[in-house]
Design an enzyme around this catalytic site. Structure first.
Site, PDB file in Angstrom:
ATOM      1  N   GLY A   1      35.272  50.176  -8.256  1.00 25.95           N
ATOM      2  CA  GLY A   1      36.409  50.175  -9.173  1.00 25.95           C
ATOM      3  C   GLY A   1      36.595  49.073  -9.934  1.00 25.95           C
TER       4      GLY A   1
ATOM      5  CB  SER B   1      30.358  49.519  -8.709  1.00 28.78           C
ATOM      6  OG  SER B   1      30.286  49.706 -10.169  1.00 28.78           O
ATOM      7  CD1 TRP B   2      36.184  46.205  -6.897  1.00 32.79           C
ATOM      8  CD2 TRP B   2      35.804  44.771  -8.439  1.00 32.79           C
ATOM      9  NE1 TRP B   2      36.980  45.578  -6.378  1.00 32.79           N
ATOM     10  CE2 TRP B   2      36.758  44.558  -7.087  1.00 32.79           C
ATOM     11  CE3 TRP B   2      35.488  43.712  -9.275  1.00 32.79           C
ATOM     12  CZ2 TRP B   2      37.482  43.122  -7.116  1.00 32.79           C
ATOM     13  CZ3 TRP B   2      36.233  42.489  -9.540  1.00 32.79           C
ATOM     14  CH2 TRP B   2      37.386  42.198  -8.404  1.00 32.79           C
TER      15      TRP B   2
HETATM   16  N1  STX Z   1      33.594  49.991 -12.521  1.00 31.82           N
HETATM   17  C1  STX Z   1      32.401  50.342 -11.839  1.00 31.82           C
HETATM   18  C2  STX Z   1      32.821  50.643 -10.243  1.00 31.82           C
HETATM   19  O1  STX Z   1      32.771  49.685  -9.529  1.00 31.82           O
HETATM   20  C3  STX Z   1      33.420  49.286 -13.759  1.00 31.82           C
HETATM   21  C4  STX Z   1      33.053  52.068  -9.987  1.00 31.82           C
HETATM   22  N2  STX Z   1      33.053  52.942 -11.119  1.00 31.82           N
HETATM   23  N3  STX Z   1      33.281  53.909  -9.983  1.00 31.82           N
HETATM   24  C5  STX Z   1      33.483  53.814  -8.728  1.00 31.82           C
HETATM   25  O2  STX Z   1      33.397  52.513  -8.787  1.00 31.82           O
HETATM   26  C6  STX Z   1      33.855  54.537  -7.564  1.00 31.82           C
HETATM   27  C7  STX Z   1      32.897  55.882  -7.550  1.00 31.82           C
HETATM   28  C8  STX Z   1      33.419  53.802  -6.387  1.00 31.82           C
HETATM   29  C9  STX Z   1      35.229  55.012  -7.635  1.00 31.82           C
END
Ligand code: STX
Length: 316
Positions: free
Chosen positions: A45, A112-113
């Protein structure tokens, strides 16, 4: 041999709410073997919450797997709350969780985050980290935000990007984060929700190499979208609460002694492979594994293969 099969579903051994401030309580759970090697799982996220796949990347016989919903999302309360919600609050929460479980040192695993927060945590408390396993590197630099939310991935996904973009009047489009932030923090909850669903659907549609309509729908659901969009946009509007654009690269020397793996998909449209490349340049000891046939999602077979290979290698 391709080991792209997840470990079986393993329901939590324990679940609890941990109060971390006057305002926030976070949902924390423990899976696998309570006497196994500890690992902390960091979700994406920000605002995405934990998902069941995150319980299935470690051997439950050999690992003690700790998961938590970060402030304001998943089962943590209050839902979608932005006050007292910064990168450094989350780093402090991880220390509270570690102390709560009497863990001296743990593996840090994040995508990711989750990689952003994992790096921030490891650079703050390097002595607490046995290994780092990071996927889909994201460092909240200006160009990374520009790439996904303004101008970049839009070139590959014009069909999905259009609804997200059209929600903002043309004269505000030079700063999409500011424009969405205004709507996601509007006093009218209906204005917030409308923006949140468009934001979340856009992101949900561009995560994997091949489309996943079920994920798109799930992301656009009210409960998920409002926390995900509000919290992400709040962190991006505040530039990750970092002092400089390249804070995590600049401080990489602090983690060079920690064994680490970086897993990144070649066709990651959410967080470009260049991020992992930049991280590897300042952390040459890390084992960079480029997955040739994957996008961003943890669920991609080649990504699962590399992640499970890494957790096996470090299981001891
Ligand atoms: N946001 C990227 C990220 O961390 C910039 C992300 N995007 N979707 C998710 O994480 C989940 C699938 C974990 C919700």
């Amino acid at each position: 041999m391709i080991t792209n099969v997840l470990y079986p579903e393993n329901p939590p051994v324990s679940e609890q709410m941990l109060q971390v401030s006057d305002l926030h309580s976070i949902h924390v759970e423990e899976c696998g073997n309570p006497n196994g090697k500890p690992v902390i799982m960091i979700h994406g996220g920000p605002g995405g919450g934990i998902n069941p796949t995150m319980r299935r990347l470690h051997d439950p016989e050999r690992y003690r797997i700790i998961l938590f919903d970060q402030r304001g999302c998943g089962k943590s309360t209050p839902h979608a709350e932005l006050r007292e919600n910064t990168t450094w609050d989350l780093v402090a929460d991880m220390e509270k969780i570690r102390e709560h479980f009497n863990i001296d040192k743990w593996q840090v695993f994040g995508g990711s985050w989750g990689s952003t927060l994992g790096l921030a945590y490891a650079q703050t408390h390097p002595e607490r980290v046995s290994e780092l396993i990071l996927r889909g590197i994201f460092m909240i630099r200006r160009f990374e935000i520009e790439w996904f939310y303004s101008n970049g991935a839009s070139i590959i996904y014009p069909d999905r990007f259009e609804a997200y973009q059209n929600h903002i009047p043309e004269d505000e489009r030079d700063d999409m984060i500011a424009a969405y932030y205004k709507r996601l923090t509007d006093p009218d909850p209906a204005v917030q929700l409308k923006a949140a669903k468009l934001w979340a659907r856009w992101e949900g549609s561009a995560l994997s190499l091949l489309p996943d309509p079920a994920r798109e729908e799930a992301f656009a659901s009210d409960h998920f979208a409002i926390a995900f969009a509000r919290i992400e946009c709040h962190y991006f509007q505040n530039r990750g609460f970092f002092d400089t654009d390249d804070h995590l690269l600049r401080n990489a020397h602090l983690i060079r002694d920690i064994p680490g793996v970086i897993v990144h998909g070649r066709y990651d449209m959410c967080t470009p492979l260049l991020n992992a490349w930049h991280l590897k340049k300042v952390w040459p000891e890390a084992d960079l594994r480029i997955v040739e046939d994957a996008g961003h999602a943890v669920s991609e077979p080649g990504i699962v293969h590399e992640l499970i290979h890494s957790t096996k290698k470090y299981a001891g």
